[in-house]
Structure formats: structure tokens, C-alpha cells
Design a protein around this motif. Structure first.
Motif, PDB file in Angstrom:
ATOM      1  N   UNK A  27       0.826  -1.210   0.000  1.00 50.18           N
ATOM      2  CA  UNK A  27       0.000   0.000   0.000  1.00 50.18           C
ATOM      3  C   UNK A  27       0.858   1.257   0.000  1.00 50.18           C
ATOM      4  N   UNK A  28       1.964   1.241   0.743  1.00 48.12           N
ATOM      5  CA  UNK A  28       2.873   2.397   0.717  1.00 48.12           C
ATOM      6  C   UNK A  28       3.438   2.603  -0.690  1.00 48.12           C
ATOM      7  N   UNK A  29       3.806   1.505  -1.349  1.00 46.91           N
ATOM      8  CA  UNK A  29       4.298   1.586  -2.723  1.00 46.91           C
ATOM      9  C   UNK A  29       3.223   2.162  -3.637  1.00 46.91           C
ATOM     10  N   UNK A  30       2.007   1.636  -3.545  1.00 50.72           N
ATOM     11  CA  UNK A  30       0.916   2.108  -4.395  1.00 50.72           C
ATOM     12  C   UNK A  30       0.618   3.582  -4.139  1.00 50.72           C
ATOM     13  N   UNK A  31       0.717   4.012  -2.888  1.00 51.51           N
ATOM     14  CA  UNK A  31       0.438   5.411  -2.574  1.00 51.51           C
ATOM     15  C   UNK A  31       1.461   6.339  -3.220  1.00 51.51           C
ATOM     16  N   UNK A  32       2.734   5.940  -3.219  1.00 49.92           N
ATOM     17  CA  UNK A  32       3.753   6.743  -3.908  1.00 49.92           C
ATOM     18  C   UNK A  32       3.456   6.803  -5.406  1.00 49.92           C
ATOM     19  N   UNK A  33       3.105   5.664  -5.978  1.00 55.65           N
ATOM     20  CA  UNK A  33       2.833   5.617  -7.411  1.00 55.65           C
ATOM     21  C   UNK A  33       1.624   6.464  -7.790  1.00 55.65           C
ATOM     22  N   UNK A  34       0.620   6.479  -6.933  1.00 60.27           N
ATOM     23  CA  UNK A  34      -0.575   7.272  -7.259  1.00 60.27           C
ATOM     24  C   UNK A  34      -0.323   8.759  -7.088  1.00 60.27           C
ATOM     25  N   UNK A  35       0.469   9.125  -6.076  1.00 61.38           N
ATOM     26  CA  UNK A  35       0.722  10.541  -5.824  1.00 61.38           C
ATOM     27  C   UNK A  35       1.781  11.133  -6.746  1.00 61.38           C
ATOM     28  N   UNK A  36       2.829  10.354  -7.022  1.00 65.52           N
ATOM     29  CA  UNK A  36       3.975  10.884  -7.762  1.00 65.52           C
ATOM     30  C   UNK A  36       3.956  10.553  -9.249  1.00 65.52           C
ATOM     31  N   UNK A  37       3.262   9.480  -9.628  1.00 64.71           N
ATOM     32  CA  UNK A  37       3.332   9.035 -11.020  1.00 64.71           C
ATOM     33  C   UNK A  37       1.968   8.903 -11.686  1.00 64.71           C
ATOM     34  N   UNK A  38       0.904   9.231 -10.980  1.00 65.76           N
ATOM     35  CA  UNK A  38      -0.412   9.285 -11.591  1.00 65.76           C
ATOM     36  C   UNK A  38      -1.100   7.960 -11.834  1.00 65.76           C
ATOM     37  N   UNK A  39      -0.551   6.848 -11.299  1.00 67.53           N
ATOM     38  CA  UNK A  39      -1.249   5.579 -11.431  1.00 67.53           C
ATOM     39  C   UNK A  39      -2.499   5.589 -10.558  1.00 67.53           C
ATOM     40  N   UNK A  40      -3.500   4.842 -10.958  1.00 68.38           N
ATOM     41  CA  UNK A  40      -4.757   4.814 -10.223  1.00 68.38           C
ATOM     42  C   UNK A  40      -4.954   3.442  -9.584  1.00 68.38           C
ATOM     43  N   UNK A  41      -5.158   3.467  -8.276  1.00 69.29           N
ATOM     44  CA  UNK A  41      -5.380   2.231  -7.521  1.00 69.29           C
ATOM     45  C   UNK A  41      -6.705   2.318  -6.773  1.00 69.29           C
ATOM     46  N   UNK A  42      -7.352   1.188  -6.628  1.00 69.52           N
ATOM     47  CA  UNK A  42      -8.583   1.117  -5.836  1.00 69.52           C
ATOM     48  C   UNK A  42      -8.362   0.157  -4.675  1.00 69.52           C
ATOM     49  N   UNK A  43      -8.686   0.611  -3.481  1.00 70.14           N
ATOM     50  CA  UNK A  43      -8.521  -0.194  -2.275  1.00 70.14           C
ATOM     51  C   UNK A  43      -9.600  -1.267  -2.210  1.00 70.14           C
ATOM     52  N   UNK A  44      -9.160  -2.531  -2.024  1.00 71.12           N
ATOM     53  CA  UNK A  44     -10.098  -3.644  -1.893  1.00 71.12           C
ATOM     54  C   UNK A  44      -9.655  -4.510  -0.712  1.00 71.12           C
ATOM     55  N   UNK A  45     -10.611  -4.980   0.062  1.00 65.62           N
ATOM     56  CA  UNK A  45     -10.319  -5.767   1.251  1.00 65.62           C
ATOM     57  C   UNK A  45     -10.327  -7.264   0.944  1.00 65.62           C
ATOM     58  N   UNK A  46      -9.304  -7.960   1.425  1.00 62.07           N
ATOM     59  CA  UNK A  46      -9.235  -9.417   1.372  1.00 62.07           C
ATOM     60  C   UNK A  46      -8.901  -9.915   2.768  1.00 62.07           C
ATOM     61  N   UNK A  47      -9.614 -10.925   3.226  1.00 63.29           N
ATOM     62  CA  UNK A  47      -9.426 -11.429   4.584  1.00 63.29           C
ATOM     63  C   UNK A  47      -8.553 -12.677   4.590  1.00 63.29           C
ATOM     64  N   UNK A  48      -7.382 -12.575   5.222  1.00 63.68           N
ATOM     65  CA  UNK A  48      -6.527 -13.741   5.403  1.00 63.68           C
ATOM     66  C   UNK A  48      -7.183 -14.763   6.328  1.00 63.68           C
ATOM     67  N   UNK A  49      -7.922 -14.277   7.309  1.00 61.96           N
ATOM     68  CA  UNK A  49      -8.636 -15.183   8.219  1.00 61.96           C
ATOM     69  C   UNK A  49      -9.645 -16.015   7.441  1.00 61.96           C
ATOM     70  N   UNK A  50     -10.410 -15.366   6.565  1.00 65.32           N
ATOM     71  CA  UNK A  50     -11.384 -16.101   5.760  1.00 65.32           C
ATOM     72  C   UNK A  50     -10.686 -17.032   4.780  1.00 65.32           C
ATOM     73  N   UNK A  51      -9.649 -16.542   4.117  1.00 64.27           N
ATOM     74  CA  UNK A  51      -8.962 -17.341   3.115  1.00 64.27           C
ATOM     75  C   UNK A  51      -8.334 -18.601   3.674  1.00 64.27           C
ATOM     76  N   UNK A  52      -7.894 -18.528   4.943  1.00 68.62           N
ATOM     77  CA  UNK A  52      -7.216 -19.670   5.569  1.00 68.62           C
ATOM     78  C   UNK A  52      -8.118 -20.458   6.520  1.00 68.62           C
ATOM     79  N   UNK A  53      -9.403 -20.119   6.547  1.00 67.54           N
ATOM     80  CA  UNK A  53     -10.301 -20.764   7.496  1.00 67.54           C
ATOM     81  C   UNK A  53     -10.505 -22.238   7.136  1.00 67.54           C
ATOM     82  N   UNK A  54     -10.576 -23.077   8.146  1.00 71.35           N
ATOM     83  CA  UNK A  54     -10.688 -24.526   7.925  1.00 71.35           C
ATOM     84  C   UNK A  54     -11.961 -24.915   7.192  1.00 71.35           C
ATOM     85  N   UNK A  55     -12.983 -24.059   7.249  1.00 74.43           N
ATOM     86  CA  UNK A  55     -14.231 -24.358   6.552  1.00 74.43           C
ATOM     87  C   UNK A  55     -14.193 -23.923   5.090  1.00 74.43           C
TER      88      UNK A  55
END
Length: 219
Positions: A27-55
Motif C-alpha cells: 500500500x505504501x508503494x501504491x500510494x507513492x505511485x498514485x501521488x507521484x506518477x499518476x497511477x490509479x489504484x482502488x482499495x479492496x479488502x481481502x481477509x486472510x482469516x477467511x482465506x485460511x479458514x478450515x471451513x
């Protein structure tokens, strides 16, 4: 979002979890790229707890969803990440710049600590509110953070999108050409030239005809 479709036109989706130090660096890398180089990023949430859940033996078809869990239930990782994600969704209602400011402030509070300093408790609404006060309209944040059902619905959209795409770790970047990959790197990169060079290296690997799948250092 379909797994076969690229990200929103011109915008790179970045999937992250507040629990992950690699996601913080991403995220720090993406923030530099968006502020200094004009790239566009969209924040999206992914849950490691959900991804690794036994179910959820198949992350693409989860049966256990983080956004369906009772607030405060489970261990610190489950309860804390859910609370942080909902706060992030509340911040997003004040616009992308507000969401970036809040997200980075929370990441830094969690991962940019002095040696021996304990990690903050993400279940603590007071912590989230104090960080929100630094960059958000705090009265609006309080109102939005109270909309539990609405925030959970927005979070579910992110979790569902990440599942359909096969996201398994953070940070994962979904490029506008449809390429999507987990990007784990060791150093915090905030100098604009170095950030752009690192990003160009990452995207070159993804788009090269050699189709490199994994590079992992021996330990």
C-alpha cells in the motif's frame, strides 16, 4: 466482479489485509505511485482469516465469510480484522483520498512500531476513531461506522470479488490488462524513482511471455 474481467477501466485493484506487513509495504508503494506518477489504484479488502479458514478448503467457494461473523467473535485476528475492515469501508464513504489517508494511518499504527512496542488492538473502536480524526470528518465517520449492515454489505462485495479471482495473499494487484498476482517484497520503498522501478519490474514479470509463476528465495 468476474474473475475473467480486468479491473475497473484504468484502475488497478489492490487487495489487502491490515494484519499483513507485506500488504502495508504494498500500500505504501501504491500510494507513492498514485501521488507521484499518476497511477490509479482502488482499495479492496481481502481477509486472510477467511482465506485460511478450515471451513474454506477452496478459497474460490467459501462457506465461512468474515462479514457474516458476530462482532468481537473469534480470536484477535478475526475480530480485529473485521473491525478494521468495517472502519475502512466507513472511511471510503468520504472519498478515495480519505480512505487512503485512513488506511495508511492504520497500517502504520499496526506495523510501523518501535522495537518491543506491542501491536495496537484493532478491536478497539477508540483507536480507529483517533486515527479517523487525523484525516476524516469525524462526525460523518461516527455516523457511517454505526451503519453496520451497510458496511458489511460493502465488505462482502470485496470479499466476494477476491474469492472469484482466487486471491490468496496480500498484497495482490489486479492490473487493468487482467493480470493478477500476489506481490511480496521485503523492503519498504517510498522514494518515487525506486517505487516506479520496482513497479515496472513487477509488471514486466507479469506480462513477459515466459509466464514466470513463482520466484522464492531459499532460506
Amino acid at each position: 466482479m468476474s474473475a475473467s474481467l480486468p479491473s475497473q477501466a484504468g484502475v488497478i485493484d489492490v487487495y489487502f489485509d491490515f494484519l499483513c506487513p507485506y500488504a502495508w509495504r504494498g500500500l505504501e508503494l501504491a500510494d507513492v505511485l498514485r501521488r507521484e506518477h499518476g497511477l490509479k489504484f482502488r482499495l479492496r479488502h481481502f481477509s486472510l482469516v477467511q482465506g485460511n479458514h478450515k471451513e474454506n478448503p477452496d478459497r474460490k467457494y467459501p462457506t465461512w465469510w468474515l462479514d457474516h461473523q458476530v462482532a468481537g467473535a473469534g480470536g484477535d485476528a478475526q475480530a480485529g480484522s473485521l473491525n478494521a475492515f468495517l472502519a475502512g469501508q466507513a472511511a471510503l464513504r468520504q472519498g478515495e483520498d480519505a480512505a487512503w489517508a485512513f488506511t495508511l494511518a492504520l497500517f502504520r499504527a499496526v506495523h510501523q512500531r518501535a522495537a518491543g512496542e506491542s501491536a495496537p488492538d484493532l478491536k478497539n473502536d477508540g483507536l480507529l476513531r483517533s486515527l479517523a480524526e487525523q484525516s476524516l470528518d469525524i462526525e460523518q465517520f461516527d455516523r457511517d461506522f454505526a451503519d453496520d449492515a451497510g458496511l458489511r454489505a460493502s465488505l462482502h462485495d470485496d470479499l466476494q470479488a477476491s474469492a472469484s479471482l482466487g486471491v490468496f495473499g496480500t498484497p495482490t494487484f489486479h492490473l487493468t490488462d487482467g493480470n493478477i498476482a500476489y506481490f511480496r517484497f521485503a523492503n519498504l520503498v517510498t522514494e518515487p524513482g525506486a517505487a516506479l522501478a520496482l513497479w515496472n519490474l513487477y509488471t514486466a514479470v507479469l506480462t513477459d511471455g515466459a509466464r514466470i509463476e513463482t520466484i522464492k528465495r531459499a532460506k
